[in-house]
Design a protein around this motif. Structure first.
Motif, mmCIF file in Angstrom:
data_model
loop_
_atom_site.group_PDB
_atom_site.id
_atom_site.type_symbol
_atom_site.label_atom_id
_atom_site.label_comp_id
_atom_site.label_asym_id
_atom_site.label_seq_id
_atom_site.Cartn_x
_atom_site.Cartn_y
_atom_site.Cartn_z
ATOM 1 N N ASP A 240 -4.647 5.160 3.436
ATOM 2 C CA ASP A 240 -4.949 3.941 4.187
ATOM 3 C C ASP A 240 -4.827 2.707 3.297
ATOM 4 O O ASP A 240 -4.322 1.650 3.735
ATOM 5 N N THR A 241 -5.291 2.841 2.061
ATOM 6 C CA THR A 241 -5.163 1.703 1.135
ATOM 7 C C THR A 241 -3.693 1.382 0.858
ATOM 8 O O THR A 241 -3.286 0.202 0.802
ATOM 9 N N THR A 242 -2.897 2.429 0.721
ATOM 10 C CA THR A 242 -1.466 2.216 0.485
ATOM 11 C C THR A 242 -0.802 1.555 1.697
ATOM 12 O O THR A 242 0.014 0.627 1.543
ATOM 13 N N LEU A 243 -1.147 2.019 2.906
ATOM 14 C CA LEU A 243 -0.584 1.422 4.116
ATOM 15 C C LEU A 243 -1.012 -0.039 4.262
ATOM 16 O O LEU A 243 -0.204 -0.893 4.665
ATOM 17 N N ARG A 244 -2.273 -0.318 3.936
ATOM 18 C CA ARG A 244 -2.738 -1.706 4.027
ATOM 19 C C ARG A 244 -2.001 -2.598 3.035
ATOM 20 O O ARG A 244 -1.637 -3.756 3.352
ATOM 21 N N VAL B 61 7.670 -7.027 4.102
ATOM 22 C CA VAL B 61 8.069 -7.658 5.360
ATOM 23 C C VAL B 61 9.179 -6.822 5.972
ATOM 24 O O VAL B 61 9.763 -5.943 5.336
ATOM 25 N N GLY B 62 9.433 -7.106 7.238
ATOM 26 C CA GLY B 62 10.518 -6.421 7.907
ATOM 27 C C GLY B 62 10.082 -5.075 8.449
ATOM 28 O O GLY B 62 8.930 -4.867 8.873
ATOM 29 N N VAL B 63 11.012 -4.119 8.443
ATOM 30 C CA VAL B 63 10.796 -2.822 9.054
ATOM 31 C C VAL B 63 9.713 -2.036 8.313
ATOM 32 O O VAL B 63 8.849 -1.405 8.927
ATOM 33 N N ALA B 64 9.712 -2.052 7.001
ATOM 34 C CA ALA B 64 8.738 -1.283 6.221
ATOM 35 C C ALA B 64 7.318 -1.769 6.500
ATOM 36 O O ALA B 64 6.391 -0.970 6.691
ATOM 37 N N GLY B 65 7.149 -3.091 6.544
ATOM 38 C CA GLY B 65 5.825 -3.642 6.828
ATOM 39 C C GLY B 65 5.370 -3.338 8.248
ATOM 40 O O GLY B 65 4.183 -3.053 8.491
ATOM 41 N N LEU C 59 6.292 -0.690 10.105
ATOM 42 C CA LEU C 59 5.931 0.728 10.174
ATOM 43 C C LEU C 59 4.563 0.991 9.555
ATOM 44 O O LEU C 59 3.749 1.759 10.101
ATOM 45 N N ALA C 60 4.284 0.358 8.421
ATOM 46 C CA ALA C 60 2.987 0.537 7.774
ATOM 47 C C ALA C 60 1.856 0.016 8.656
ATOM 48 O O ALA C 60 0.795 0.639 8.760
ATOM 49 N N GLN C 61 2.074 -1.113 9.295
ATOM 50 C CA GLN C 61 1.041 -1.677 10.164
ATOM 51 C C GLN C 61 0.796 -0.798 11.387
ATOM 52 O O GLN C 61 -0.348 -0.607 11.811
ATOM 53 N N LEU C 62 1.868 -0.237 11.953
ATOM 54 C CA LEU C 62 1.709 0.666 13.095
ATOM 55 C C LEU C 62 0.898 1.899 12.703
ATOM 56 O O LEU C 62 -0.003 2.325 13.432
ATOM 57 N N ARG C 63 1.237 2.486 11.557
ATOM 58 C CA ARG C 63 0.490 3.665 11.103
ATOM 59 C C ARG C 63 -0.977 3.324 10.841
ATOM 60 O O ARG C 63 -1.879 4.105 11.179
ATOM 61 N N LEU C 64 -1.220 2.165 10.248
ATOM 62 C CA LEU C 64 -2.598 1.770 9.940
ATOM 63 C C LEU C 64 -3.410 1.549 11.214
ATOM 64 O O LEU C 64 -4.556 2.019 11.323
ATOM 65 N N ASP C 65 -2.843 0.870 12.186
ATOM 66 C CA ASP C 65 -3.546 0.640 13.452
ATOM 67 C C ASP C 65 -3.824 1.946 14.191
ATOM 68 O O ASP C 65 -4.911 2.153 14.747
ATOM 69 N N LEU C 66 -2.815 2.827 14.195
ATOM 70 C CA LEU C 66 -2.967 4.100 14.884
ATOM 71 C C LEU C 66 -4.058 4.956 14.236
ATOM 72 O O LEU C 66 -4.929 5.511 14.922
ATOM 73 N N ARG C 67 -4.035 5.070 12.927
ATOM 74 C CA ARG C 67 -5.006 5.899 12.234
ATOM 75 C C ARG C 67 -6.418 5.327 12.356
ATOM 76 O O ARG C 67 -7.393 6.075 12.511
ATOM 77 N N THR C 68 -6.536 4.017 12.286
ATOM 78 C CA THR C 68 -7.864 3.387 12.392
ATOM 79 C C THR C 68 -8.477 3.632 13.763
ATOM 80 O O THR C 68 -9.659 3.987 13.879
ATOM 81 N N SER C 69 -7.676 3.449 14.819
ATOM 82 C CA SER C 69 -8.187 3.642 16.177
ATOM 83 C C SER C 69 -8.558 5.104 16.430
ATOM 84 O O SER C 69 -9.627 5.396 16.990
ATOM 85 N N GLU D 14 6.159 10.889 12.570
ATOM 86 C CA GLU D 14 7.475 10.269 12.774
ATOM 87 C C GLU D 14 7.563 8.931 12.053
ATOM 88 O O GLU D 14 8.596 8.609 11.421
ATOM 89 N N LEU D 15 6.496 8.140 12.110
ATOM 90 C CA LEU D 15 6.485 6.859 11.397
ATOM 91 C C LEU D 15 6.548 7.061 9.892
ATOM 92 O O LEU D 15 7.207 6.284 9.168
ATOM 93 N N LYS D 16 5.879 8.103 9.403
ATOM 94 C CA LYS D 16 5.902 8.385 7.964
ATOM 95 C C LYS D 16 7.308 8.785 7.511
ATOM 96 O O LYS D 16 7.752 8.402 6.415
ATOM 97 N N ARG D 17 8.013 9.538 8.329
ATOM 98 C CA ARG D 17 9.383 9.913 7.977
ATOM 99 C C ARG D 17 10.320 8.706 8.010
ATOM 100 O O ARG D 17 11.227 8.591 7.186
ATOM 101 N N LEU D 18 10.078 7.810 8.970
ATOM 102 C CA LEU D 18 10.938 6.627 9.068
ATOM 103 C C LEU D 18 10.733 5.662 7.911
ATOM 104 O O LEU D 18 11.601 4.826 7.626
ATOM 105 N N GLU D 19 9.551 5.757 7.243
ATOM 106 C CA GLU D 19 9.350 4.901 6.074
ATOM 107 C C GLU D 19 10.335 5.249 4.943
ATOM 108 O O GLU D 19 10.681 4.381 4.122
ATOM 109 N N GLN D 20 10.759 6.506 4.912
ATOM 110 C CA GLN D 20 11.707 6.940 3.887
ATOM 111 C C GLN D 20 13.157 6.881 4.376
ATOM 112 O O GLN D 20 14.062 7.285 3.643
ATOM 113 N N GLU D 21 13.349 6.412 5.587
ATOM 114 C CA GLU D 21 14.700 6.341 6.147
ATOM 115 C C GLU D 21 15.466 5.167 5.507
ATOM 116 O O GLU D 21 15.004 4.022 5.546
#
Length: 251
Positions: free
Chosen positions: A47-51, A58-62, A64-74, A112-119
């Motif tokens: 979570d700290t890494t995603l934050r 910025v851009g796609v990487a940021g 994706l990280a924000q989507l993962r962070l919001d999803l995991r927090t909720s 899926e979001l985690k895999r796309l971070e390495q895409e």
């Protein structure tokens, strides 16, 4: 002697078996505790890494990280709220079942979001972002709905219990402030009632005595007069003194 040795051996085996069982249980509990601690530490680090990625990139990487962070927090907040609420409200177990089904979709999207971070193809990933955001929004909305419904239910129960408790306290306060009939007054009323009962009993006794004096006493029955000292002796008549009439004189 042999029976005593057999009993001793059985007791020794039972103690050894019990010790082994307790050791296995303790090791399993310690292992689960370590695994839980490691998992929590891993989630905290991730979570700290995603934050950090969501703020530093910025851009796609940021995104994706924000989507993962919001999803995991909720999802984590909903799971905690439902687990705590189910301990006091058994009706939330069905909600926990629904959340488990929702968690399957959440884990799938997070993977899926985690895999796309390495895409490396960022353009292709950018084309997938609208669909990913829509899926994440649906899952987050469903999780938030379950979480807030559970909290609203717990708050409503707390308010009802507080209202009932307030009414009971108001009734008890009113009873404590009702000093119009104190114990001293009750004792005085009981003493007055006892005096009145005693007075009534005394008056009834006096009236009974007075009515007994005014009533005429019954006249004594006349006693028979004593007989004379020398009463005349009765004349004894013997059978031969009676004269039977003769038949010739009857006509």
């Amino acid at each position: 002697m042999e029976a005593a040795l057999i009993i001793f051996a059985l007791m020794l085996l039972a103690i050894v078996g019990l010790g082994a069982y307790l050791t296995v249980k303790a090791v399993g509990a310690a292992k689960r505790g370590v695994e839980r601690t490691v998992a929590q530490a891993r989630r905290s680090v991730e979570d700290t890494t995603l934050r950090a990625k969501s703020f530093g990139q910025v851009g796609v990487a940021g995104a994706l990280a924000q989507l993962r962070l919001d999803l995991r927090t909720s999802m984590r907040a909903t799971q905690q709220a439902l687990a705590e609420g189910a301990q006091a409200d058994a009706s939330l177990r069905e909600s926990l079942g629904l959340f488990e089904r929702l968690s399957a979709h959440g884990h799938e999207l997070d993977g899926e979001l985690k895999r796309l971070e390495q895409e490396p193809d960022r353009q292709r990933t950018a084309e997938l972002l609208p669909d990913l955001r829509e899926r994440a929004a649906k899952i987050i909305q469903a999780a938030d709905s379950l979480r807030w419904a559970a909290r609203d239910r717990a708050r409503r129960f707390a308010e009802d219990d507080l209202s009932l408790l307030s009414d009971q306290i108001q009734m008890e306060s009113g009873a404590l402030r009702d000093w119009s009939r104190e114990p001293v007054d009750d004792l005085a009323a009981a003493a007055a009632e006892w005096d009145a009962a005693q007075s009534a009993q005394s008056a009834q006794s006096a009236q009974s005595a007075q009515s007994g004096q005014s009533a005429p006493s019954p006249e004594p029955e006349p006693t028979p007069r004593p007989a004379a000292l020398n009463p005349p002796a009765p004349t004894v008549q013997y059978p031969w003194q009676q004269k039977t009439p003769r038949p010739e004189s009857a006509g």
